[in-house]
Design an enzyme around this catalytic site. Sequence first.
Site, short mmCIF file in Angstrom:
data_model
loop_
_atom_site.label_atom_id
_atom_site.label_comp_id
_atom_site.label_asym_id
_atom_site.label_seq_id
_atom_site.Cartn_x
_atom_site.Cartn_y
_atom_site.Cartn_z
N LYS A 42 17.17 15.86 9.60
CA LYS A 42 17.31 15.12 8.34
C LYS A 42 16.14 15.49 7.45
CE LYS A 42 18.00 10.37 6.62
NZ LYS A 42 18.12 8.95 7.01
N SER A 73 22.28 6.55 5.50
CA SER A 73 21.74 7.62 4.70
C SER A 73 21.71 8.97 5.42
CB SER A 73 20.32 7.26 4.27
OG SER A 73 19.47 7.18 5.40
N SER A 98 21.36 3.53 9.10
CA SER A 98 21.49 4.90 8.58
C SER A 98 21.77 5.98 9.61
CB SER A 98 20.25 5.28 7.78
OG SER A 98 20.27 4.66 6.52
#
Lengths: 486, 95, 489
Positions: free
Chosen positions: C76, C151, C175
């Site tokens: 990420k 997210s 997330s």
Amino acid sequence: MEWETVIGLEVHVQLATQTKIFSGSSTAFGAEPNTQANAVDLAMPGTLPVLNEQALKNAIMFGLAINADINKKSVFDRKNYFYPDLPKGYQTTQMDEPIVGAGTVEIQLKNGSHKTIRIHHAHLEEDAGKSLHEGVLSGMGHGSSGIDLNRAGTPLIEIVSEPDIRSAEEAVEFAKKLHSIVTSLGISDGEMSQGSMRFDVNVSVRLKGEEEFGTRTETKNLNSFKFMEEAIELEVERQIDILEDGGEIIQETRLYNGDTKTARSMRSKEEANDYRYFPCPDLLPVVIDDSYIEELGNNLPELPDARQARFVESYGLSEYDAGILGGEATTASFFETVTEQCGDAKLAANWVMGELSAKLNNEEIGINHCPINAEQLGGLISRIKDNTISGKIAKTVFEAMWNGEGTADEIIEAKDLKQVSDTGALETMVDEVIANNTEQVENYRNADEGKRKKMLGFFVGQIMKASKGQANPGMINQILLKKLND
Amino acid sequence: MSVQPSDIEKIANLARIRIDEQAVPEVVDRLNDILAMVDKMQAVDTSEVEPMANPLDAHQRLRADTPTEIDQREQFQAIAPEAEQGLYLVPKVIE
Amino acid sequence: MHDKTLAELSQGLADKAFSSVELTEHFLKRINDLDGNYNSFITITEEQAVAQAKAADEQLAKGNTQALTGVPIAHKDIFCTEGVKTSCGSKMLDNFVPPYNATVIEKFNAAGAISLGKTNMDEFAMGSSNETSFYGSVKNPWNTSCVPGGSSGGSAAAVAARLAPAATGTDTGGSIRQPAALCGITGLKPTYGRVSRYGMIAFASSLDQGGPMTQTAEDAALLLNVMAGFDAKDSTSSDTAVADYIATLNDDLSGLTIGLPKEYFGEGLDPAIEASVQAAIKEYEQLGASVKEISLPNTDLAVPCYYVIAPSEASANLSRFDGVRYGYRCEDPKDLHDLYTRTREEGFGEEVKRRILVGTYALSAGFYDAYYKKAQQIRRLIKNDFVEAFKEVDVIMGPTVPNTAFGIGEKSNDPVAMYLEDIYTISTNLAGLPGMSIPAGFANGKPAGLQLTGNYFAEAKLLNIAHRFQQATDWHKQLPATIADQVEG
């Protein structure tokens, strides 16, 4: 109308740690800009703080030194505001739960009286960086300021007093006492010129006898005792003038300029920031136990009050002299080394407070930067004591030592300053003076006992002059008396 | 509780975020939606509850006072918007 | 090769069925060929990946192997990577190339894993749909007109589309788990403090936690074995001993007590998701578990509580983005105030600004007690609910999200509706507990997630519970039709 001044102090003390409060960057003074600012200090994304144990210990030691409550749980908060020298956009500090609670500091005033100033609390926090303005650096972009973050994250304790101070003199004595405490504890280098101790003063005035405090102003960031004294006096005068003209004091932050001896308003309370304090989620509550505190308490270095008492007790100094010599750690240790070296506390005290102190003041340097070390001064005094030189010659030797010409013995040898104590040689000198001053000898012999004593000085002076100060004054006295009274 | 356009101006200034004047009503509406949702908390009596800052109720660990960092100014300033003579540059700071 | 799990690829490398370079190039090619459909990567680190793979092959040849040596994964774009742009999905950091690594990245480097690149995400991890990214929406591989969740949507989509065998994510209010559920993969949010946050760009410090996003629980265990552990650089990192998460994967589940919170099966839950979850629970009963209804009475306060705490912490965490030392700076600032306000106006997206404003308001003078302090008190009540529940049950199960993946743009104008999508995941973060989402079938043709919440530091137990389910079912092996077609025979 008689006015009373009310003062509260906030004192920022830089702690003498090797590294910053929340990162492993060095705190050494004077490095090239931003060479001691690592990812944490620069608030690089994702970086996190970890508390320096020494900073915590230093704060606890201060608390113990002022008999304060040490809080077994303390919390770091974020104080939010934007400023280029504050990389994270918040300062990590302690708001509601500081490490050091209420305590007291005793001060002694010039008239000899004592007073207790209450400490509200003391907390740990991080220092900010520095903004360097145009002109400081050549060729720096026009209309720009340069930011150096070496100082960002240096550990501080902020000591907050109660509004117990009633004059600039008390404020200065209080500040000096704090300086003396933190340097005695070794928790700060106390270097005022490097910003190791900075003062914010809250000043208000009220009519004598009035219960309520007047509106106060805060003058920020004063970095010497002298500036603090000046700033307070100026502000008191300003407030009294306004009030006597029927005006009102505006609560505001002020800046004092030590060069121009003027102050100006920085911002009023209406524009005051809303700091939005909240507990820092990157740091956890600091929890310590009794044994941790006890251990620090047991190993606390000698404090100024205790040292002064000891100086009176063991060295037979007056309370006044003990106050001067024992108040500040570096001076105290210097004095003790001199005493140890020469074996005469009184002489050591006279020299440290006299010749040495005058010279340091004159040259505007601190005792920790004195070109003569304590052993050398002790060596010099030893030569006075054993009659190798007179006190007067000692001053010549002192000058030479200051200029780095060597130890007392080396200088005495090189300059041939040894005192003449040879009886034969001295008798010859005395005989010569008597022979050359028949009139004075006659007058002396006709005078009564009281007058004779005063007149003797003339002959001693003549002999010292003839011997270039090197004659042993004690022996000259003896020989002179014998010959004149014969 | 709800916010007014004047509150937005104050908050935006504290947060140092410029908001276009035309956008203010929309920002106010959205914030009020959120605050209305959040205000559900107000119905709960929490007078006896100790606030919880950390889920583990853990305590701060301490770091030894030993320097661990080397000078990396060059790398750090290579990614700075404006740096000169080792300093980060900003428009003139007025105190 | 992309139809294989991380564990299988690791075995293949050990067996010399293929080299790390072949494997890495295979995935790089897939990303280059296919990511146009999903937008799941922000940065592809092709050269670095191949160089790492060559080094890994040398180690493999020498027999110096760890479980992840030579295995490619994606990170990420919230984890700082030395020399590689780390944007956090924001224009503010579009030019930010950190000179340091996050601890998690250091650990993967030390383990010999290959980094394929950095995945797309909601800006500063603020979002549940990946629509707030400066780099555009990520598309759900199961239905490219739908969001992948957020997210960590880029990581979820990349794994679902098999552009990477596994990826890292972070979870502040769901997330990892929510996009895992929406994309039909396995995601684990560890106990707060289990994985170092150093170098992981902070959204809400007391809630953020990094974790694995994988095809299977076994793969999650392999990743967590590397990620977990005490870090002296993170004061909130825990020194609780780290288990070998592989060792207990196959433990028997008989005697396991599953708690079903009645608040998680109420109004607002898509009946099709509820049916999937109930079917999964039945499967667990087959495996020897028993079920007990429990109550988490403060569940409906979780979203309100979270939307005070997270924005408040974020409002301070994001103050460092000021255009002075790194990142975006506005053009020609006329003074300092202009530099700050315009840099932050232009550098942050709408959702981020909205949350900063909410947090600033909640902390401002006169409101602290009513908002921030109140939320911290509610937070304790929520934690206490779980502490009570875990006196009676070993694991708590329910749906990960109330609805399946929604259409791109469908909720972007209604922040509160979007926030409420996280209703089942948020309390886990507030309490600091570990949570997982695993594929549990389909609802309306889109993946449905089963959420497992464990007691503090019970990651090994959670992985065991998830693994046994995956041994008995094949929901986690399902692929979107377009991806299934690409699998070689």
